[in-house]
Motif scaffolding. Structure first.
Motif, PDB file in Angstrom:
ATOM      1  N   ALA A  31      -5.204   1.885   7.448  1.00 62.31           N
ATOM      2  CA  ALA A  31      -5.584   0.611   8.057  1.00 62.31           C
ATOM      3  C   ALA A  31      -6.423  -0.280   7.126  1.00 62.31           C
ATOM      4  O   ALA A  31      -6.131  -1.477   6.996  1.00 62.31           O
ATOM      5  CB  ALA A  31      -6.310   0.849   9.382  1.00 62.31           C
ATOM      6  N   PRO A  32      -7.468   0.240   6.453  1.00 57.89           N
ATOM      7  CA  PRO A  32      -8.242  -0.644   5.564  1.00 57.89           C
ATOM      8  C   PRO A  32      -7.432  -1.220   4.405  1.00 57.89           C
ATOM      9  O   PRO A  32      -7.516  -2.435   4.157  1.00 57.89           O
ATOM     10  CB  PRO A  32      -9.388   0.259   5.082  1.00 57.89           C
ATOM     11  CG  PRO A  32      -9.528   1.291   6.156  1.00 57.89           C
ATOM     12  CD  PRO A  32      -8.131   1.560   6.614  1.00 57.89           C
ATOM     13  N   PRO A  33      -6.633  -0.401   3.670  1.00 54.69           N
ATOM     14  CA  PRO A  33      -5.849  -1.028   2.600  1.00 54.69           C
ATOM     15  C   PRO A  33      -4.796  -2.004   3.106  1.00 54.69           C
ATOM     16  O   PRO A  33      -4.495  -2.994   2.432  1.00 54.69           O
ATOM     17  CB  PRO A  33      -5.209   0.160   1.870  1.00 54.69           C
ATOM     18  CG  PRO A  33      -5.361   1.328   2.763  1.00 54.69           C
ATOM     19  CD  PRO A  33      -6.551   1.073   3.601  1.00 54.69           C
ATOM     20  N   VAL A  34      -4.234  -1.744   4.284  1.00 53.85           N
ATOM     21  CA  VAL A  34      -3.268  -2.691   4.846  1.00 53.85           C
ATOM     22  C   VAL A  34      -3.955  -4.002   5.182  1.00 53.85           C
ATOM     23  O   VAL A  34      -3.444  -5.089   4.888  1.00 53.85           O
ATOM     24  CB  VAL A  34      -2.583  -2.099   6.100  1.00 53.85           C
ATOM     25  CG1 VAL A  34      -1.796  -3.183   6.848  1.00 53.85           C
ATOM     26  CG2 VAL A  34      -1.643  -0.961   5.706  1.00 53.85           C
ATOM     27  N   ALA A  35      -5.140  -3.921   5.799  1.00 52.41           N
ATOM     28  CA  ALA A  35      -5.887  -5.134   6.123  1.00 52.41           C
ATOM     29  C   ALA A  35      -6.263  -5.905   4.866  1.00 52.41           C
ATOM     30  O   ALA A  35      -6.252  -7.149   4.849  1.00 52.41           O
ATOM     31  CB  ALA A  35      -7.137  -4.776   6.920  1.00 52.41           C
TER      32      ALA A  35
ATOM     33  N   PRO B 136       0.827  -1.218   0.000  1.00 54.47           N
ATOM     34  CA  PRO B 136       0.000   0.000   0.000  1.00 54.47           C
ATOM     35  C   PRO B 136       0.858   1.263   0.000  1.00 54.47           C
ATOM     36  O   PRO B 136       1.841   1.365   0.741  1.00 54.47           O
ATOM     37  CB  PRO B 136      -0.811  -0.128   1.300  1.00 54.47           C
ATOM     38  CG  PRO B 136      -0.885  -1.594   1.544  1.00 54.47           C
ATOM     39  CD  PRO B 136       0.423  -2.151   1.076  1.00 54.47           C
ATOM     40  N   ARG B 137       0.472   2.213  -0.805  1.00 51.84           N
ATOM     41  CA  ARG B 137       1.224   3.458  -0.927  1.00 51.84           C
ATOM     42  C   ARG B 137       1.257   4.196   0.414  1.00 51.84           C
ATOM     43  O   ARG B 137       0.243   4.346   1.081  1.00 51.84           O
ATOM     44  CB  ARG B 137       0.586   4.363  -1.987  1.00 51.84           C
ATOM     45  CG  ARG B 137       1.363   5.654  -2.252  1.00 51.84           C
ATOM     46  CD  ARG B 137       0.640   6.509  -3.281  1.00 51.84           C
ATOM     47  NE  ARG B 137       0.534   5.826  -4.567  1.00 51.84           N
ATOM     48  CZ  ARG B 137       1.488   5.847  -5.497  1.00 51.84           C
ATOM     49  NH1 ARG B 137       2.601   6.520  -5.270  1.00 51.84           N
ATOM     50  NH2 ARG B 137       1.310   5.217  -6.640  1.00 51.84           N
ATOM     51  N   GLY B 138       2.441   4.640   0.789  1.00 56.11           N
ATOM     52  CA  GLY B 138       2.598   5.419   2.007  1.00 56.11           C
ATOM     53  C   GLY B 138       2.813   4.607   3.264  1.00 56.11           C
ATOM     54  O   GLY B 138       2.971   5.173   4.349  1.00 56.11           O
TER      55      GLY B 138
END
Length: 231
Positions: free
Chosen positions: A55-59, A37-39
């Motif tokens: 948090a949502p894109p990491v999950a 995920p970017r960033g």
């Protein structure tokens, strides 16, 4: 992965240097073929707003993830090292309960001290991953950064929820860390049942420095608690 590990799991803890609330350990299984995920970086280098948005894109990026916590009472009773092991083993057990077979996997643990392997043994986990410690892994390994972000967001939300019942401590901003206003509130109304009572003392100049202000910057505080002798 090149050495044959079935999964690579990042692992990091948050809340190590707080004076109230639990310590949390996150674990994050990654697929190295998927774009990071970017960033994404160590959670302590990110603002609260950015962490929440990540948090949502990491999950979604993680193959699997889990968070374990050890309470302030456990920290007081057993010390920080044992509490970190309890939280970490609970996170790994969370992955096992999700159906992941971790015996052939490698877990990258931020720091130089392996508090997780003996904790897993105490909990009777015989099929846990092989633990590899790595200093500054939270800055160098995306899997560990992902674990850090998920654990930090979960712990912050918990402290914000507690703030509603105990607003005088300012947990919505300091998340349980020893800010000047937090220490002042303890002096005025005394500690709560969520404080780490064995950690409460007259704050030093280090405690009240700019790295522990009411804006919730904790990186230097966490660094001060590195190593097995902390607690």
């Amino acid at each position: 992965m090149e050495a044959g590990a079935e999964f690579v799991i990042g692992c990091d803890e948050v809340g190590r240097g707080a004076i109230a609330g639990p310590v949390a350990v996150g674990v994050c299984i990654v697929d190295i073929r998927k774009r990071v995920p970017r960033g994404l970086r160590d959670s302590k280098l990110l603002s609260e707003k950015v962490r929440e948005s990540l948090a949502p894109p990491v999950a979604g990026w993680a193959v699997g993830s889990a968070i374990g916590m050890s309470s302030n009472d456990e920290i007081d009773r057993f010390g920080l090292t044992i509490a970190l092991g309890l939280a970490g083993s609970r996170a790994v057990i969370g992955l096992l309960e999700q159906g992941f077979e971790l015996g052939g996997s490698a877990l990258i643990l931020d720091g130089k001290f392996d508090y997780l392997t003996p904790a897993l043994a105490r909990e009777g986990v015989g099929s846990g991953p092989r633990v590899v410690t790595r200093i500054k892994a939270d800055m160098d390994c995306a899997s560990v950064s992902g674990a850090s972000v998920l654990a930090k967001v979960a712990r912050d939300r918990l402290m914000i929820d507690h703030h509603e019942q105990r607003p005088h401590y300012g947990w919505v901003s300091n998340k349980g860390y020893g800010s000047a206003s937090h220490w002042a509130a303890i002096d005025q109304v005394g500690p709560s049942e969520l404080h780490r009572h064995t950690w409460l003392r007259t704050p030093s100049l280090f405690d009240l420095g700019p790295s522990v202000d009411d804006q919730g910057s904790e990186r230097d505080v966490e660094a001060a608690f590195e190593g097995p002798s902390a607690g």
